[in-house]
Every structure is written in structure tokens, then in C-alpha cells.
Design a protein around this motif. Structure first.
Motif, PDB file in Angstrom:
ATOM      1  N   SER A   1      47.923  50.502 -51.932  1.00  0.00           N
ATOM      2  CA  SER A   1      49.171  51.176 -51.825  1.00  0.00           C
ATOM      3  C   SER A   1      50.064  49.965 -52.156  1.00  0.00           C
ATOM      4  O   SER A   1      51.328  50.224 -52.380  1.00  0.00           O
ATOM      5  N   CYS A   2      49.722  48.797 -51.716  1.00  0.00           N
ATOM      6  CA  CYS A   2      50.601  47.552 -51.787  1.00  0.00           C
ATOM      7  C   CYS A   2      49.699  46.348 -51.977  1.00  0.00           C
ATOM      8  O   CYS A   2      48.398  46.536 -51.909  1.00  0.00           O
ATOM      9  N   CYS A   3      50.468  45.241 -52.368  1.00  0.00           N
ATOM     10  CA  CYS A   3      49.789  43.960 -52.579  1.00  0.00           C
ATOM     11  C   CYS A   3      50.325  43.373 -51.214  1.00  0.00           C
ATOM     12  O   CYS A   3      50.933  43.497 -50.478  1.00  0.00           O
ATOM     13  N   ARG A   4      49.042  42.580 -50.893  1.00  0.00           N
ATOM     14  CA  ARG A   4      49.186  41.756 -49.324  1.00  0.00           C
ATOM     15  C   ARG A   4      48.736  40.146 -49.774  1.00  0.00           C
ATOM     16  O   ARG A   4      47.806  40.088 -50.484  1.00  0.00           O
ATOM     17  N   ALA A   5      49.482  39.220 -49.316  1.00  0.00           N
ATOM     18  CA  ALA A   5      49.079  37.861 -49.623  1.00  0.00           C
ATOM     19  C   ALA A   5      49.357  37.242 -48.222  1.00  0.00           C
ATOM     20  O   ALA A   5      50.252  37.744 -47.522  1.00  0.00           O
ATOM     21  N   VAL A   6      48.729  35.970 -48.140  1.00  0.00           N
ATOM     22  CA  VAL A   6      49.211  35.306 -46.966  1.00  0.00           C
ATOM     23  C   VAL A   6      49.464  33.903 -47.393  1.00  0.00           C
ATOM     24  O   VAL A   6      49.188  33.340 -48.555  1.00  0.00           O
ATOM     25  N   ILE A   7      50.643  33.331 -46.754  1.00  0.00           N
ATOM     26  CA  ILE A   7      51.013  32.114 -47.196  1.00  0.00           C
ATOM     27  C   ILE A   7      50.649  31.107 -45.943  1.00  0.00           C
ATOM     28  O   ILE A   7      50.762  31.584 -44.715  1.00  0.00           O
ATOM     29  N   SER A   8      50.335  29.985 -46.373  1.00  0.00           N
ATOM     30  CA  SER A   8      49.879  28.913 -45.286  1.00  0.00           C
ATOM     31  C   SER A   8      50.015  27.382 -45.664  1.00  0.00           C
ATOM     32  O   SER A   8      50.186  27.410 -46.944  1.00  0.00           O
TER      33      SER A   8
END
Length: 178
Positions: free
Chosen positions: A170-177
Motif C-alpha cells: 500500500s506504500c513504499c518504505r525506506a530507511v535513512i541511516s
């Protein structure tokens, strides 16, 4: 936050959107080793963005047939977008995480992408204009632009998607690190 960044939350001139989309065209064309499409002076920013989506989809489909070229294309997309992000960081005089978050949301909104930071370094994209054009494989390839842009805008952070709309989520998810 400076006045330019503050005002960009409410209004981005059509000429500015067109110029930055044309820049994105050039970055993408360079990475794929082709000439960018001609941009008509009368073309609206939305029509130009749609042309870009078609152009990038077509180029990615060609490259994905030759898997040996994919890593080089990803590197070119990342490098070009990172350079664009650094320029935007300087142009918008980003000083801190808050400025970075605001600028990122403004830029993605101009690309018809509904992005929000939800804490713990996570980004959620609820709607993405490009999901109507890209397959899962094309999206994965083109996300190198996102990673490069974030690296440039943030001053070096890394972004990694772990879920996308093109994978039927239903959505995109990403992690910023770091």
C-alpha cells in the motif's frame, strides 16, 4: 529555516519545476548513455514530468534486458542525483535535519510523490506518481536516483527502500541511516 525554503513549502514556480525536471532528464539520460528528450517551451511541468516517467521507463526496460549493465546505470543515476542534491542543499541553504526534511518533502511533492518522515529514520511514501509507470524491477533500478538525492540533500546519509508500491504494498518504505 531561510525564506526561500519556507516559501517553497507553499509555492514552486512552474519555471523552476520545469528547470529541475529538465535537470533530472539530463541526469537520467547521461546515466543511460542517451540524449535527453527535447523539452518544449510550452510544455507544462506536469506534462514534462509525465514525459520523464515514460522516458525513464523506456530506458530502464532496455537496460534490464542486459543485467551486466545494471550496476553501472545505478551508479550513474546515484552520482547524478547526489550532485543535484548537493546543489539543492546549497541553493536552499539547508542547515539541519528539519531543513533537510522540509526540502525533501517539497522536492518529492513537486515530483507528485507523497513522502513523509515517520521517525527513527524511516520514510513512508503513500502515493507515487511513478508507480503508474514503473514495474517492480524498474522501480528498483530508478530508486538509485532517490538514494543519490537523499545523500546529496542530507550531506551524506544513505537511503534504502525495503518495500514499494510496485511490489503491491500500500506504500513504499525506506530507511535513512548514516
Amino acid at each position: 529555516m531561510n525564506i526561500k525554503l519556507f516559501l517553497s513549502q507553499f509555492y514552486l514556480p512552474a519555471s523552476y519545476r520545469k528547470r529541475k525536471t529538465a535537470e533530472l532528464f539530463n541526469i537520467t539520460a547521461k546515466a543511460f548513455g542517451v540524449k535527453p528528450a527535447a523539452i518544449l517551451a510550452t510544455e507544462s511541468p506536469d506534462a514534462l514530468l509525465e514525459s520523464y516517467a515514460e522516458f525513464s521507463k523506456d530506458q530502464a526496460q532496455i537496460i534490464l534486458k542486459n543485467k551486466r549493465l545494471v550496476d553501472g546505470i545505478k551508479a550513474g543515476l546515484f552520482a547524478g542525483a547526489r550532485e543535484m542534491g548537493v546543489c539543492l542543499r546549497n541553493e536552499l541553504n539547508l542547515k539541519n535535519d528539519r531543513d533537510f526534511h522540509i526540502a525533501t518533502r517539497v522536492i518529492y511533492k513537486a515530483l507528485k510523490i507523497d513522502l513523509e518522515f515517520v521517525g527513527n529514520g524511516e520514510i513512508v511514501i503513500k502515493k507515487c506518481f511513478f508507480s503508474g509507470f514503473y514495474s517492480e524491477k524498474i522501480c528498483s533500478l530508478m530508486s538509485s536516483l532517490d538514494s543519490g538525492l537523499i545523500a546529496g540533500l542530507s550531506g551524506g546519509l544513505k537511503m534504502s527502500f525495503y518495500q514499494s508500491i510496485t511490489e503491491c504494498y500500500s506504500c513504499c518504505r525506506a530507511v535513512i541511516s548514516k
